[in-house]
Scaffold this motif. Structure first.
Motif, PDB file in Angstrom:
ATOM      1  N   ALA A  31       0.810  -1.333   0.040  1.00 47.88           N
ATOM      2  CA  ALA A  31      -0.038   0.134  -0.150  1.00 47.88           C
ATOM      3  C   ALA A  31       0.975   1.304  -0.102  1.00 47.88           C
ATOM      4  CB  ALA A  31      -0.982  -0.199   0.991  1.00 47.88           C
ATOM      5  N   ASP A  32       1.911   1.269   1.012  1.00 53.64           N
ATOM      6  CA  ASP A  32       2.825   2.362   0.793  1.00 53.64           C
ATOM      7  C   ASP A  32       3.595   2.745  -0.538  1.00 53.64           C
ATOM      8  OD1 ASP A  32       2.324   3.036   3.434  1.00 53.64           O
ATOM      9  OD2 ASP A  32       4.078   1.724   4.033  1.00 53.64           O
ATOM     10  N   LEU A  33       4.076   1.516  -1.127  1.00 53.18           N
ATOM     11  CA  LEU A  33       4.619   1.548  -2.567  1.00 53.18           C
ATOM     12  C   LEU A  33       3.492   2.252  -3.563  1.00 53.18           C
ATOM     13  CD1 LEU A  33       6.509  -1.715  -2.611  1.00 53.18           C
ATOM     14  CD2 LEU A  33       7.597   0.733  -2.178  1.00 53.18           C
ATOM     15  N   LEU A  34       2.468   1.540  -3.660  1.00 50.37           N
ATOM     16  CA  LEU A  34       1.310   2.052  -4.309  1.00 50.37           C
ATOM     17  C   LEU A  34       0.936   3.538  -4.166  1.00 50.37           C
ATOM     18  CD1 LEU A  34      -1.098  -0.996  -4.663  1.00 50.37           C
ATOM     19  CD2 LEU A  34       0.234  -0.226  -6.261  1.00 50.37           C
ATOM     20  N   ASP A  35       1.166   3.995  -2.669  1.00 52.65           N
ATOM     21  CA  ASP A  35       0.777   5.510  -2.344  1.00 52.65           C
ATOM     22  C   ASP A  35       1.967   6.333  -3.157  1.00 52.65           C
ATOM     23  OD1 ASP A  35      -1.755   5.118  -1.294  1.00 52.65           O
ATOM     24  OD2 ASP A  35      -0.610   5.232   1.020  1.00 52.65           O
ATOM     25  N   LEU A  36       3.227   6.014  -2.964  1.00 50.44           N
ATOM     26  CA  LEU A  36       4.167   6.746  -3.724  1.00 50.44           C
ATOM     27  C   LEU A  36       4.048   6.703  -5.175  1.00 50.44           C
ATOM     28  CD1 LEU A  36       7.264   5.310  -1.735  1.00 50.44           C
ATOM     29  CD2 LEU A  36       6.392   7.701  -1.810  1.00 50.44           C
ATOM     30  N   TRP A  37       3.672   5.647  -5.592  1.00 52.01           N
ATOM     31  CA  TRP A  37       3.358   5.520  -7.255  1.00 52.01           C
ATOM     32  C   TRP A  37       2.195   6.508  -7.800  1.00 52.01           C
ATOM     33  CZ3 TRP A  37       5.928   2.990 -11.182  1.00 52.01           C
ATOM     34  CH2 TRP A  37       5.417   2.984 -12.229  1.00 52.01           C
ATOM     35  N   ASP A  38       1.387   6.264  -6.929  1.00 50.85           N
ATOM     36  CA  ASP A  38       0.290   7.110  -7.144  1.00 50.85           C
ATOM     37  C   ASP A  38       0.311   8.899  -7.090  1.00 50.85           C
ATOM     38  OD1 ASP A  38      -1.284   5.071  -8.051  1.00 50.85           O
ATOM     39  OD2 ASP A  38      -2.358   4.807  -6.065  1.00 50.85           O
ATOM     40  N   SER A  39       1.168   9.029  -5.904  1.00 54.46           N
ATOM     41  CA  SER A  39       1.650  10.397  -5.861  1.00 54.46           C
ATOM     42  C   SER A  39       2.526  10.921  -6.767  1.00 54.46           C
ATOM     43  CB  SER A  39       1.908  10.559  -4.625  1.00 54.46           C
ATOM     44  OG  SER A  39       1.294  10.013  -3.587  1.00 54.46           O
ATOM     45  N   GLY A  40       3.025  10.263  -7.682  1.00 53.35           N
ATOM     46  CA  GLY A  40       3.821  10.960  -8.912  1.00 53.35           C
ATOM     47  C   GLY A  40       5.461  10.418  -8.532  1.00 53.35           C
ATOM     48  N   TYR A  41       5.815   9.689  -7.487  1.00 52.79           N
ATOM     49  CA  TYR A  41       6.963   9.293  -7.090  1.00 52.79           C
ATOM     50  C   TYR A  41       7.295   7.768  -7.596  1.00 52.79           C
ATOM     51  CZ  TYR A  41       7.118  13.485  -4.114  1.00 52.79           C
ATOM     52  OH  TYR A  41       7.012  14.616  -3.617  1.00 52.79           O
ATOM     53  N   ARG A  42       7.216   7.771  -8.946  1.00 52.15           N
ATOM     54  CA  ARG A  42       7.286   6.223  -9.566  1.00 52.15           C
ATOM     55  C   ARG A  42       8.552   5.721  -9.482  1.00 52.15           C
ATOM     56  NH1 ARG A  42       2.550   7.256 -14.052  1.00 52.15           N
ATOM     57  NH2 ARG A  42       1.067   7.108 -12.572  1.00 52.15           N
ATOM     58  N   GLY A  43       9.689   6.711  -9.755  1.00 56.29           N
ATOM     59  CA  GLY A  43      10.850   6.186  -9.646  1.00 56.29           C
ATOM     60  C   GLY A  43      11.548   5.599  -8.171  1.00 56.29           C
ATOM     61  N   LEU A  44      10.726   6.416  -7.313  1.00 57.33           N
ATOM     62  CA  LEU A  44      11.081   5.985  -5.888  1.00 57.33           C
ATOM     63  C   LEU A  44      10.527   4.500  -5.630  1.00 57.33           C
ATOM     64  CD1 LEU A  44      12.459   6.327  -3.182  1.00 57.33           C
ATOM     65  CD2 LEU A  44      10.676   7.673  -2.415  1.00 57.33           C
ATOM     66  N   ALA A  45       9.305   4.633  -5.660  1.00 53.66           N
ATOM     67  CA  ALA A  45       8.596   3.436  -5.667  1.00 53.66           C
ATOM     68  C   ALA A  45       9.012   2.230  -6.302  1.00 53.66           C
ATOM     69  CB  ALA A  45       7.161   3.452  -6.117  1.00 53.66           C
ATOM     70  N   ALA A  46       9.367   2.071  -7.633  1.00 51.63           N
ATOM     71  CA  ALA A  46      10.069   1.181  -8.379  1.00 51.63           C
ATOM     72  C   ALA A  46      11.296   0.799  -7.808  1.00 51.63           C
ATOM     73  CB  ALA A  46      10.296   1.622  -9.777  1.00 51.63           C
ATOM     74  N   HIS A  47      12.213   1.719  -7.352  1.00 52.94           N
ATOM     75  CA  HIS A  47      13.518   1.288  -6.682  1.00 52.94           C
ATOM     76  C   HIS A  47      13.300   0.645  -5.491  1.00 52.94           C
ATOM     77  CE1 HIS A  47      17.292   1.939  -4.904  1.00 52.94           C
ATOM     78  NE2 HIS A  47      16.721   2.454  -3.863  1.00 52.94           N
ATOM     79  N   LEU A  48      12.298   1.246  -4.658  1.00 53.18           N
ATOM     80  CA  LEU A  48      11.972   0.425  -3.436  1.00 53.18           C
ATOM     81  C   LEU A  48      11.476  -0.921  -3.717  1.00 53.18           C
ATOM     82  CD1 LEU A  48      10.581   3.352  -1.111  1.00 53.18           C
ATOM     83  CD2 LEU A  48      12.936   2.382  -1.193  1.00 53.18           C
ATOM     84  N   ALA A  49      10.513  -1.070  -4.682  1.00 52.42           N
ATOM     85  CA  ALA A  49       9.868  -2.420  -4.787  1.00 52.42           C
ATOM     86  C   ALA A  49      11.166  -3.180  -5.447  1.00 52.42           C
ATOM     87  CB  ALA A  49       8.845  -2.044  -5.961  1.00 52.42           C
ATOM     88  N   GLY A  50      11.862  -2.741  -5.974  1.00 50.07           N
ATOM     89  CA  GLY A  50      13.063  -3.674  -6.735  1.00 50.07           C
ATOM     90  C   GLY A  50      14.049  -4.105  -5.664  1.00 50.07           C
ATOM     91  N   ALA A  51      14.281  -3.039  -4.716  1.00 45.53           N
ATOM     92  CA  ALA A  51      15.001  -3.422  -3.856  1.00 45.53           C
ATOM     93  C   ALA A  51      14.425  -4.543  -2.800  1.00 45.53           C
ATOM     94  CB  ALA A  51      15.318  -2.257  -2.831  1.00 45.53           C
TER      95      ALA A  51
END
Length: 54
Positions: A31-51
């Motif tokens: 849910a936190d990763l999706l919130d970041l993605w939806d807020s426009g922080y897609r690079g950060l969400a992708a980085h954290l999801a990949g990590a």
């Protein structure tokens, strides 16, 4: 409907870096990763999801 406050992207990145530097592997809630993605922080969400999956 009750909604929890959003995750601060700067705080998320700082927490991730701090925990990894201390030798921990943070576990991010989807849910936190999706919130970041939806807020426009897609690079950060992708980085954290990949990590998480690495």
């Amino acid at each position: 409907m009750c909604r929890r406050p959003g995750l601060d992207p700067d705080a998320a990145a700082a927490a991730d870096a701090h925990l990894r530097a201390a030798g921990f592997a943070p576990s991010w809630v989807r849910a936190d990763l999706l919130d970041l993605w939806d807020s426009g922080y897609r690079g950060l969400a992708a980085h954290l999801a990949g990590a998480v999956s690495a």
